[in-house]
Design an enzyme around this catalytic site. Structure first.
Site, PDB file in Angstrom:
ATOM      1  N   LEU A  47       4.178  12.613   0.695  1.00  0.00           N
ATOM      2  CA  LEU A  47       4.873  13.754   1.306  1.00  0.00           C
ATOM      3  C   LEU A  47       3.893  14.812   1.810  1.00  0.00           C
ATOM      4  CD1 LEU A  47       7.905  14.091  -1.096  1.00  0.00           C
ATOM      5  CD2 LEU A  47       8.065  13.997   1.392  1.00  0.00           C
ATOM      6  N   ALA A  89      -3.913  -8.026  -5.177  1.00  0.00           N
ATOM      7  CA  ALA A  89      -3.277  -6.707  -5.296  1.00  0.00           C
ATOM      8  C   ALA A  89      -4.349  -5.624  -5.359  1.00  0.00           C
ATOM      9  CB  ALA A  89      -2.387  -6.655  -6.533  1.00  0.00           C
ATOM     10  N   ASP A  97       0.801  -1.228   0.000  1.00  0.00           N
ATOM     11  CA  ASP A  97       0.000   0.000   0.000  1.00  0.00           C
ATOM     12  C   ASP A  97       0.834   1.278   0.000  1.00  0.00           C
ATOM     13  OD1 ASP A  97      -2.618  -1.337   0.206  1.00  0.00           O
ATOM     14  OD2 ASP A  97      -1.955  -1.877   2.221  1.00  0.00           O
ATOM     15  N   THR A 132       2.654 -13.462   2.697  1.00  0.00           N
ATOM     16  CA  THR A 132       1.975 -13.934   1.501  1.00  0.00           C
ATOM     17  C   THR A 132       2.699 -15.152   0.939  1.00  0.00           C
ATOM     18  OG1 THR A 132       1.197 -13.271  -0.707  1.00  0.00           O
ATOM     19  CG2 THR A 132       3.326 -12.404  -0.005  1.00  0.00           C
ATOM     20  N   HIS A 148      -3.720  -1.806  -6.364  1.00  0.00           N
ATOM     21  CA  HIS A 148      -2.809  -0.715  -6.708  1.00  0.00           C
ATOM     22  C   HIS A 148      -3.613   0.469  -7.225  1.00  0.00           C
ATOM     23  CE1 HIS A 148       0.652  -3.839  -7.387  1.00  0.00           C
ATOM     24  NE2 HIS A 148       0.144  -3.855  -6.168  1.00  0.00           N
TER      25      HIS A 148
END
Length: 414
Positions: free
Chosen positions: A326, A45, A17, A237, A47
């Site tokens: 950020l 997944a 993640d 996993t 994404h």
């Protein structure tokens, strides 16, 4: 470097993640990439890519799909055709023309079926409070069954008689766990025949053909701290997350890749397992991840260079960092050491490969570890490069493609 013609491996250094999909999407946006190659994992997944007003959570399709980049699902992928069809429909609704035409799937890739999914959920439910944190999508059962049995593969979908026999054997194997709830193997075989007719099933030469047309981006799934041999067992996993498989595929082409490690400015973990810097008091909004039915809660914690340096060692080194989130690190600190049952430590190191006893030792050590924290500066880019001894090559201050900026921030020598 990232805009050149070098093949790139994108790998998450944490528990997943961190922004792999958005990183891959950005790499593909300049149309220099001939294919996105998935080298581990399966339909579990998630994404997230936000680009040009569209958002999609990529599972099996490569995250370059919005840019029209083909996906190659390698033999290391676990392919779930039903979920793949649903994902294709979702991409079509977002304006991707004929998504299945972009798919190339190795005939040797293992097939994840509803039988595997049901067995996975039954086994995880039986663990109760001791759950491993599985996504409940059958990945572990697919890989485990294939260790000792002739497991169905994507290529088998073209042979209904063989596939029927293999699915019957699979149903018999899982019957003590899930009963006889799947009595229509015939319907499943018919569905898989349609799948085989709708996609390109390829052999081992496909990779070289794509490489001859341009550079490749290898998109990893999950995170190194969940790796089947390097992760914190048993909360792992059934997949090799660190890039050895991707490196081997590229070595076969005679190339050295650029390995790009992805991390947030803080750490996250989805589901059960040790998380030394976890801090529920951190007010960090999460746009795209929520509590999962089988995984459990989405957890957040302070930046942890101790764990991330361990991941970099598990990868046999990386070339650069993609530093994400950020814009979301108020109150985040960084761990400089752990207080553990064995004393104070500021470093973890990899044990022998495939030594699960050592990984269990790390899990036990980190379950009770308490972090010693220090403040991070308002812009932690240089600090993180220094803490991880790795240059930062790409930063992101938001979820979308437009929020990503290539940079050159040197990392201090290790």
């Amino acid at each position: 470097m990232l805009l050149g013609d070098q093949h790139v491996i994108v790998v998450d250094l944490g528990f997943g993640d961190a922004g792999k999909g958005a990183t891959v999407d950005w790499l593909c946006a300049n149309h220099s990439v001939s294919a996105v190659v998935r080298f581990n994992g399966g339909a579990q997944a998630a994404h997230n890519v936000v680009a040009d007003g569209r958002h999609h959570r990529f599972a099996q399709f490569g995250s370059g799909t919005f840019s029209g980049v083909p996906t190659l699902l390698s033999r290391h992928m676990l392919v779930e055709p039903i979920a793949l069809a649903r994902e294709s429909e979702a991409l079509a609704r977002l304006g991707v023309a004929d998504p299945l035409s972009l798919l190339h799937i190795s005939g040797d890739a293992l097939l994840t079926t509803p039988l595997h999914v049901a067995a996975n959920r039954a086994r995880e439910d039986a663990r109760g409070a001791a759950r491993h944190g599985s996504c409940g999508l059958g990945v572990g059962e697919t890989a485990a069954y294939a260790l000792d049995h002739r497991a169905p593969t994507v290529a088998d979908c073209r042979d209904p008689l063989l596939l029927t026999r293999l699915l019957d054997q699979l149903a018999q194997h899982f019957a003590p766990l899930i009963g006889d709830r799947f009595d229509s193997i015939t319907d499943l075989v018919a569905l898989y025949r349609e799948f085989a007719a709708a996609v390109r099933i390829v052999d081992s030469t496909a990779l070289a053909r794509f490489a001859a047309r341009g550079r490749l981006v290898f998109e990893g799934a999950q995170g190194v701290l969940l790796d089947e041999w390097r992760g914190l067992h048993p909360h792992t996993t059934w997949s090799t997350v660190e890039p050895r498989h991707a490196r081997a595929m590229i070595a076969g082409l005679g190339h050295r890749p650029y390995v790009l490690g992805v991390t947030r400015t803080y750490l996250t973990r989805h589901g059960a397992g040790p998380f030394p810097t976890e801090d529920p008091a951190l007010a960090l909004p999460e746009r795209h991840n929520t509590t999962g039915e089988y995984q459990g809660a989405f957890r957040v914690g302070h930046f942890d260079p101790i764990l991330l340096r361990y991941s970099i060692e598990a990868c046999h080194g990386i070339d650069g960092l993609s530093l994400t989130h950020l814009d979301q690190h108020p109150g985040v600190q960084t761990a400089v050491a752990y207080l553990t049952a064995n004393g104070v430590t500021n470093a973890l190191h990899c044990g022998p490969w495939q030594d699960l006893t050592y990984q269990q030792h790390l899990t036990h050590l980190l379950t009770s570890a308490r972090p010693v924290l220090e403040d991070l500066p308002p812009d932690p880019t240089h600090t993180i490069a220094s803490l991880l001894h790795t240059p930062v090559a790409l930063t992101a201050s938001g979820p979308s493609r437009a929020d990503r900026v290539p940079v050159t921030v040197a990392g201090a020598a290790g």
